[in-house]
Design an enzyme around this catalytic site. Structure first.
Site: not given
Length: 462
Positions: A134-135, A157, A231, A265, A365
């Site tokens: 995502n980032y 990875k 994270e 996130c 989420e």
């Protein structure tokens, strides 16, 4: 057995890039090279490590346009924004390069007659970094740069959705003059990823991804007694007090909720607004969301692209449908966004009111372009609702009463607390989470701790 990895672009559903997965001999050769190269890299002067990292950042900045195009096609962010990820990478990397002098310096102790005492920070060895899509540059740089500065070797990875990002990272550092073996990448299956975590050749694992993925990493590393940084997800809240600057609060929270199609996130997924300004806030928020342009992310006019894949879009659609069935009000007419189409990653943004915490959209989420807005009557209720979550990555309060805002922030169960902003990482501050948002810390001077181990020197003078 699958030997190829195919990246399907959310732009048009085509296969954008294909890569062969690493074989067992290639994996072992990579780990052997990392172990060998780490010893001499650890003995390299910090000033030289800093210089190489700086040159790698220069390479990224020189190639930001092509990197931006690749990023758009791999994960769907609008082309008008993707090159900006290189700017964020540069900001974080340059901060960590500058901070490394103090962060990696030996810890000196008060004088004690007849003794010399100090604590050195030594590298842990080989760091295995598992990065998300995502980032893909911003998240990975948080671990890669401090790991290298501390004298570790790194094996990266990257997500199967963004494999070119791993290749560009290694290309940048190779161009900067990094010795062979210090920084390598592997395209891996899940099983091979797990086996590397369990390998004696790996001394630390940095993972960014889902809660489920974090649990798999913890299980794989169990009993190895190595550091694991996790994270994970978020369901980040914002509270708009009655004394807030309404325009600032609307603009900031809506951008925090819908930038990157909500796939962050630390994006805003829940907004609580004081009843005295609630109606005005909702009206302004809906008007702002209706200004988004949903479309192909390679179109420069697009401000809201697709989510990463159709399954992710369907998940968000399901949350919205369930909430509406339970009484939520959907304020955005999908007809206003003709690019939105069922069975594709393109979906209209949505603002929901009349929501509560029994609804999935308020406790699960979303990772997509939807936000729920609740009316609250007091600070106390807002704090209770903000803390009513399995996650705790960031939380925001919008107010002109800074002392009261800080006092409320002290009550929040979160890793980062904002006043009058959201969805941002200041590299000088520790990036960490509580509850299911993970454990460990990146960024700031504290972010080097995970990639070093203390070694005490106790010298008696005869």
């Amino acid at each position: 057995m699958t030997t190829m990895q195919h990246t399907v672009s959310p732009v048009d559903g085509s296969v954008y890039v294909s890569r062969e997965l690493a074989t067992q001999p290639e994996i072992q050769r990579t780990l052997d090279n990392a172990q060998r190269a780490q010893k001499s890299w650890a003995a390299t002067a910090l000033t030289e490590r800093q210089a190489i990292c700086s040159k790698a950042v220069d390479w990224f900045e020189a190639h930001k346009d092509e990197i931006g195009q690749e990023l758009t096609w791999q994960m769907g962010r609008p082309i008008r924004y993707t090159a900006g990820e290189v700017g964020g990478l540069a900001e974080r990397a340059r901060y960590m390069i500058e901070a490394s002098d103090q962060a990696l310096a030996p810890l000196t102790l008060p004088e004690k007659p007849g003794f010399t005492r100090y604590i050195k920070r030594e590298p842990v060895g080989v760091a295995f970094v598992i990065a998300p899509w995502n980032y893909p540059y911003l998240t990975a740089v948080n671990a890669i740069v401090p790991a290298l500065l501390a004298g570790n070797s790194v094996v990266l990875k990257h997500s199967a959705q963004t494999p070119l990002c791993a290749e560009r990272f290694v290309e940048a550092f190779k161009a900067a003059g990094l010795p062979d073996g210090v920084f390598q990448y592997l395209h891996l299956s899940h099983d091979d990823t797990q086996s590397i975590i369990q390998s004696d050749d790996v001394n630390y694992v940095a993972f960014t991804g889902s809660v489920q993925g974090g649990a798999h990493v913890e299980r794989a590393a169990a009993g190895r007694f190595i550091g694991v940084g996790l994270e994970l997800g978020g369901k980040d809240p914002a509270y708009v007090r009655e004394d807030a600057d309404l325009d600032v609060a609307v603009e900031t929270t809506i951008d925090g909720a819908f930038f990157n199609a909500g796939q962050s996130c630390c994006g805003i997924e829940r907004i609580y607004v004081h009843h005295s300004i609630y109606d005005a806030f909702v009206d302004k928020a809906v008007a702002l969301v209706n200004q988004y342009q949903l479309g192909r992310p390679d179109d420069p006019d697009t401000t809201l692209g697709p989510v990463v894949r159709t399954g992710a879009a369907d998940f968000v659609r399901g949350q919205i449908q369930d909430a509406v069935a339970q009484g939520a009000i959907a304020h955005i007419d999908e007809a206003h966004f003709p690019a939105s189409e069922s069975g594709t990653p393109y979906l209209a943004p949505q603002v929901l009111t009349n929501v509560d915490h029994s609804m999935r959209v308020m406790n699960e989420e979303s990772f997509g372009p939807v936000v729920g807005i609740m009316r609250v009557d007091s600070d106390a209720l807002a704090i209770d609702l903000m803390n009513d979550s399995d996650f705790g990555l960031t939380a925001s309060i919008f107010t002109n009463d800074i002392p009261t805002g800080v006092a409320l922030g002290e009550q929040l169960e979160t890793g980062t607390f904002f006043i009058n902003r959201c969805d941002y990482l200041d590299p000088a501050l520790a990036w960490t989470g509580v509850k299911q948002s993970g454990r460990g810390c990146t960024l700031s001077q504290l972010g080097f701790d995970a990639f070093t181990r203390p070694k005490s020197f106790h010298i008696k003078q005869l």
